[in-house]
Design a protein around this motif. Structure first.
Motif: not given
Ligand code: ZN
Ligand code: ZN
Length: 358
Positions: A319, A292, A228, A321, A299, A335
């Protein structure tokens, strides 16, 4: 992922779950959530039911997955059972036949129909609701899991670079997103971690607005593990307000990463990003959490939010972000994925964070 290390880790995970069952005074857990089944057994099929008792781990699936389930769970101490038609009622029959007393189920994950089947099949023994047992275990990643996430990060990072290198002014947001997805697939991704976001404020079907900020949020899936990342691009020379907004967001992100280490509360990390944006006058424009957990789901726990007082631990992968979004001006977000190490953290995402001009 079926090397000796992965098999070993799976056995450890089952052993750890059994400890947790003991602490919760449960004789067994019915695991219905596919992602949790994959975590414990390696099985990646779309239909599976798992029973974990003190001694056994029994995985039921249907004939489509006969070969795959045997291959993926080999060596993990899991017995697979192939059931045809009415798989869940038959599986509940297997549970009932074992004479277990206190049987837990995943209350946040089980659908109502399945719950009814479970309840009626167990007749007088009322199944016991549990929440987040395996999800909490999943927060701390094993070395094999971290390696898988690292590979997924590499794929999305590389796909981003390649695609930015060939972007055309005629591209719409939709086209840009499709090109990113295509590049991730070509680099070996099983799929996108979520619907790739390319957001410049322009309608998705017209070309990306010149002189706007473009937020690109994307991730890849590899061996079931997700990446991510977000980068913000500038279409044409950015205005002073765009530059100021981006600078503040980047400073917030760097401040939060700087703070990440074992023992710090998640909400303190969130607060670091939030206070940088507040000082720059953008506090009200940061409308989501700082980050997260990432793993078998894009997530997952732990959430890096102002409400989470949980302490971060070595082996967590999260992460960072922060973002800020202004009506009429557009938005910016940066992120990265970081792994929490013994003394701090390691950033896995390698792409430059300078505001890239297109
Ligand atoms: Zn994210
Ligand atoms: Zn993202």
């Amino acid at each position: 992922m079926n090397g000796a290390a992965a098999i070993d880790e799976r056995r450890q995970k089952l052993a750890r779950l059994r400890e947790l069952l003991g602490e919760s005074d449960l004789d067994a857990l019915y695991v219905s959530e596919g992602v949790n089944i994959r975590y414990l057994t390696g099985f990646s099929g779309s239909l599976g039911h798992l029973l974990v008792t003190g001694e056994e781990a029994v995985l039921a699936t249907d004939p489509r997955y006969e070969i795959r389930s045997a291959e993926e769970t080999r060596g993990s101490g899991v017995e697979t059972v192939i059931l045809t038609r009415e798989v869940l009622p038959k599986f509940v029959g297997l549970i009932a036949a074992r004479g277990l007393r206190r049987i837990g189920f995943e209350a946040e994950r089980l659908g109502y129909g399945a719950w009814e089947t479970l309840q009626s099949g167990l007749s007088r023994r009322k199944p016991i609701a549990t929440a987040g047992l395996i999800e909490r275990m999943r927060q701390i990643k094993s070395p094999t899991e971290i390696e898988a996430i690292r590979r997924a990060v590499r794929v999305s990072s590389e796909a981003f670079e390649r695609t930015c290198g060939r972007i055309r002014p005629s591209w719409t947001e939709q086209r840009f997103a499709a090109e990113l997805d295509h590049a991730m697939r070509r680099l070996g991704a099983e799929g996108s971690a979520f619907d790739t976001i390319v957001a410049s404020g322009a309608p998705r079907r017209v070309r990306i607005e010149p002189r706007s900020l473009v937020v690109v949020d994307m991730g890849a899936i590899l061996d079931g593990y997700h990446s991510d990342m977000t980068r913000t691009l500038a279409m044409g020379r950015p205005s002073r307000s765009h530059q100021a907004l981006y600078r503040a967001v980047l400073d917030a992100q760097l401040a939060a990463i700087e703070a990440v280490k074992p023992g710090i509360q998640a909400r303190t990390v969130d607060g670091k990003a939030r206070s940088v944006l507040r000082r720059s006058g953008y506090g009200k424009l940061f409308v989501h959490s700082t980050g997260h957990g990432v793993g078998l789901e894009v997530h997952e726990l732990p959430y890096v939010s102002k409400h989470n007082d949980q302490r971060l631990e070595e082996g967590m992968v999260i992460t960072i972000e922060p973002g800020a979004y202004m009506e009429g001006l557009g938005g910016a977000r940066v992120e990265d994925i970081v792994v929490i190490t013994r003394n701090g953290c390691e950033t896995l995402t390698s792409n430059s964070k300078a505001l890239r001009l297109l």
